[in-house]
Design a protein around this motif. Structure first.
Motif, mmCIF file in Angstrom:
data_model
loop_
_atom_site.group_PDB
_atom_site.id
_atom_site.type_symbol
_atom_site.label_atom_id
_atom_site.label_comp_id
_atom_site.label_asym_id
_atom_site.label_seq_id
_atom_site.Cartn_x
_atom_site.Cartn_y
_atom_site.Cartn_z
ATOM 1 N N LEU A 103 0.798 -1.233 0.000
ATOM 2 C CA LEU A 103 0.000 0.000 0.000
ATOM 3 C C LEU A 103 0.830 1.283 0.000
ATOM 4 N N PRO A 104 1.887 1.395 0.844
ATOM 5 C CA PRO A 104 2.683 2.631 0.777
ATOM 6 C C PRO A 104 3.308 2.837 -0.592
ATOM 7 N N ALA A 105 3.761 1.749 -1.215
ATOM 8 C CA ALA A 105 4.350 1.859 -2.554
ATOM 9 C C ALA A 105 3.295 2.335 -3.542
ATOM 10 N N LEU A 106 2.051 1.788 -3.400
ATOM 11 C CA LEU A 106 0.972 2.188 -4.305
ATOM 12 C C LEU A 106 0.608 3.650 -4.121
ATOM 13 N N SER A 107 0.534 4.105 -2.837
ATOM 14 C CA SER A 107 0.122 5.488 -2.626
ATOM 15 C C SER A 107 1.226 6.448 -3.079
ATOM 16 N N LYS A 108 2.491 6.016 -2.981
ATOM 17 C CA LYS A 108 3.588 6.843 -3.514
ATOM 18 C C LYS A 108 3.489 6.947 -5.031
ATOM 19 N N ALA A 109 3.193 5.806 -5.670
ATOM 20 C CA ALA A 109 3.065 5.802 -7.129
ATOM 21 C C ALA A 109 1.900 6.688 -7.555
ATOM 22 N N LYS A 110 0.820 6.658 -6.762
ATOM 23 C CA LYS A 110 -0.351 7.473 -7.090
ATOM 24 C C LYS A 110 -0.011 8.955 -6.957
ATOM 25 N N ALA A 111 0.684 9.324 -5.866
ATOM 26 C CA ALA A 111 1.072 10.729 -5.663
ATOM 27 C C ALA A 111 1.955 11.210 -6.813
ATOM 28 N N ARG A 112 2.873 10.313 -7.254
ATOM 29 C CA ARG A 112 3.767 10.678 -8.355
ATOM 30 C C ARG A 112 2.960 10.924 -9.640
ATOM 31 N N ALA A 113 1.972 10.063 -9.889
ATOM 32 C CA ALA A 113 1.135 10.215 -11.087
ATOM 33 C C ALA A 113 0.351 11.527 -11.028
ATOM 34 N N LEU A 114 -0.127 11.888 -9.830
ATOM 35 C CA LEU A 114 -0.909 13.124 -9.700
ATOM 36 C C LEU A 114 -0.031 14.366 -9.897
ATOM 37 N N LYS A 115 1.237 14.289 -9.457
ATOM 38 C CA LYS A 115 2.167 15.403 -9.688
ATOM 39 C C LYS A 115 2.370 15.615 -11.188
ATOM 40 N N ILE A 116 2.503 14.490 -11.910
ATOM 41 C CA ILE A 116 2.734 14.582 -13.363
ATOM 42 C C ILE A 116 1.491 15.108 -14.066
ATOM 43 N N ALA A 117 0.303 14.645 -13.627
ATOM 44 C CA ALA A 117 -0.942 15.144 -14.227
ATOM 45 C C ALA A 117 -1.076 16.648 -13.972
ATOM 46 N N CYS A 118 -0.684 17.083 -12.776
ATOM 47 C CA CYS A 118 -0.719 18.517 -12.432
ATOM 48 C C CYS A 118 0.308 19.289 -13.267
ATOM 49 N N LEU A 119 1.494 18.683 -13.463
ATOM 50 C CA LEU A 119 2.522 19.325 -14.295
ATOM 51 C C LEU A 119 1.986 19.549 -15.711
ATOM 52 N N ASN A 120 1.182 18.586 -16.202
ATOM 53 C CA ASN A 120 0.558 18.768 -17.516
ATOM 54 C C ASN A 120 -0.363 19.979 -17.528
ATOM 55 N N ASN A 121 -1.126 20.175 -16.419
ATOM 56 C CA ASN A 121 -1.959 21.384 -16.308
ATOM 57 C C ASN A 121 -1.101 22.637 -16.427
ATOM 58 N N THR A 122 0.022 22.655 -15.683
ATOM 59 C CA THR A 122 0.843 23.867 -15.690
ATOM 60 C C THR A 122 1.477 24.076 -17.070
ATOM 61 N N LYS A 123 1.753 22.981 -17.783
ATOM 62 C CA LYS A 123 2.284 23.141 -19.145
ATOM 63 C C LYS A 123 1.242 23.780 -20.071
ATOM 64 N N GLN A 124 -0.029 23.379 -19.896
ATOM 65 C CA GLN A 124 -1.113 24.025 -20.666
ATOM 66 C C GLN A 124 -1.134 25.519 -20.382
ATOM 67 N N MET A 125 -1.024 25.862 -19.095
ATOM 68 C CA MET A 125 -1.081 27.280 -18.710
ATOM 69 C C MET A 125 0.158 28.029 -19.191
ATOM 70 N N ALA A 126 1.305 27.321 -19.233
ATOM 71 C CA ALA A 126 2.545 27.946 -19.709
ATOM 72 C C ALA A 126 2.393 28.360 -21.171
ATOM 73 N N ILE A 127 1.858 27.449 -21.986
ATOM 74 C CA ILE A 127 1.626 27.785 -23.398
ATOM 75 C C ILE A 127 0.597 28.906 -23.492
ATOM 76 N N GLY A 128 -0.481 28.785 -22.693
ATOM 77 C CA GLY A 128 -1.554 29.795 -22.708
ATOM 78 C C GLY A 128 -1.034 31.185 -22.396
ATOM 79 N N SER A 129 -0.143 31.304 -21.393
ATOM 80 C CA SER A 129 0.314 32.641 -21.005
ATOM 81 C C SER A 129 1.258 33.228 -22.055
#
Ligand SMILES: [Ca+2]
Ligand SMILES: [Ca+2]
Ligand SMILES: [Ca+2]
Length: 297
Positions: free
Chosen positions: A34-60
């Motif tokens: 479970l700790p390994a899974l929740s770490k992997a999940k947190a990592r995936a969410l950081k990357i998904a969020c980074l994709n959001n910021t990349k959208q905003m970077a192009i937008g700005s």
């Protein structure tokens, strides 16, 4: 009918002890997994969020190309976090404005600009309508970040579940903001020309948990790749409702907890900034004074 001995032995089932041993082994394995899974999940969410910021970077960047002043954001002052200048003209999906590691949400109910009741101090010299580049409507939920206790319209933010109305991202539209050392110096709006030629005006002294971090950057030439535009929203929610929460410093209540946050830079790139690097990267990115990270009881 009588079963042969060999079959009867094989069909006897498990004893209680055997079952308990199997359950205990499964529990131990799950506990290790479970700790390994929740770490992997947190990592995936950081990357998904980074994709959001990349959208905003192009937008700005596209916003700046279209803008009369070549401004990289459409906010009114250094602390304004309104994201209506991005949506829907430069970032078409509302989902990109909410961090997937949270339960923040923005309701898509556009109102005509005549309904706007949010009028922060305007340091741009440009009207709200002009900063929205001709859009005739706005979304009230995009005018503030969800995790903001000074948000009178949505006071019920839950730091425990990160649930609330508003965007997930803050805007840093000005250099030399939050100015307490030389209060008469005007905040500098981040435009394409200024970020390319800017020289820092202040030495910064940050207090991080009792330790002084000194950044002697006065007269140092800034780089657009160091200057911040948008970042994982982080306002301090006061003790005791969120113990240990500090403004603009990754804490447990923030989008990615104390790990760090994603940042959009003025050269159009976005990157993850860890808690350890955060105060220094923030200093070069915003030139904000008055940075204080406290240790709470
Ligand atoms: Ca802010
Ligand atoms: Ca903040
Ligand atoms: Ca924080």
């Amino acid at each position: 009918m009588k079963l042969p001995n060999i079959l009867r032995n094989n069909c006897r089932g498990f004893t209680l002890i055997e079952l308990l041993v199997v359950i205990a082994i499964i529990a131990i394995l799950a506990g290790m997994l479970l700790p390994a899974l929740s770490k992997a999940k947190a990592r995936a969410l950081k990357i998904a969020c980074l994709n959001n910021t990349k959208q905003m970077a192009i937008g700005s960047q596209v916003y700046a190309d279209d803008d009369d002043q070549k401004a990289l954001t459409g906010v009114a002052n250094f602390s304004d976090d309104d994201l209506n200048w991005l949506f829907p003209m430069y970032v078409s999906g509302l989902k990109s404005l909410n961090c997937p590691a949270t339960r923040h949400y923005v309701t898509n109910t556009p109102l005509p600009l005549s309904f706007n009741g949010y009028n922060p101090r305007n340091d741009t010299g440009v009207s709200y309508a002009d900063r929205l580049h001709g859009q005739s409507t706005f979304l009230p939920d995009l005018q503030r970040i969800a995790a903001n206790v000074n948000n009178p319209n949505y006071p019920n933010y839950s730091p425990a579940t990160k649930t609330g109305r508003g965007s997930s991202y803050e805007v840093s539209g000005f250099l030399n903001g939050n100015n307490t050392i030389t209060p008469n110096v005007t905040n500098i709006r981040k435009t394409q020309t200024r970020v390319a030629n800017y020289t820092y005006q202040n030495n910064l002294s940050y207090n991080v948990k009792g330790q002084t971090l000194q950044f002697n950057i006065r007269n140092v030439k800034a780089s657009p790749s160091s200057i911040w535009l948008i970042y994982d929203g982080d306002d301090s929610i006061p003790y005791p409702s969120a113990p240990g929460s500090n403004n603009d410093y990754p804490d447990n209540i923030d989008n990615h907890g104390a790990d760090g946050g994603n940042v959009v830079f003025a050269d159009g790139h976005a990157e993850w900034v860890s808690q350890k690097r955060y105060p220094e990267i923030f200093a070069y990115g915003t030139e904000e004074q008055n940075y204080n990270v406290r240790v709470y009881p």
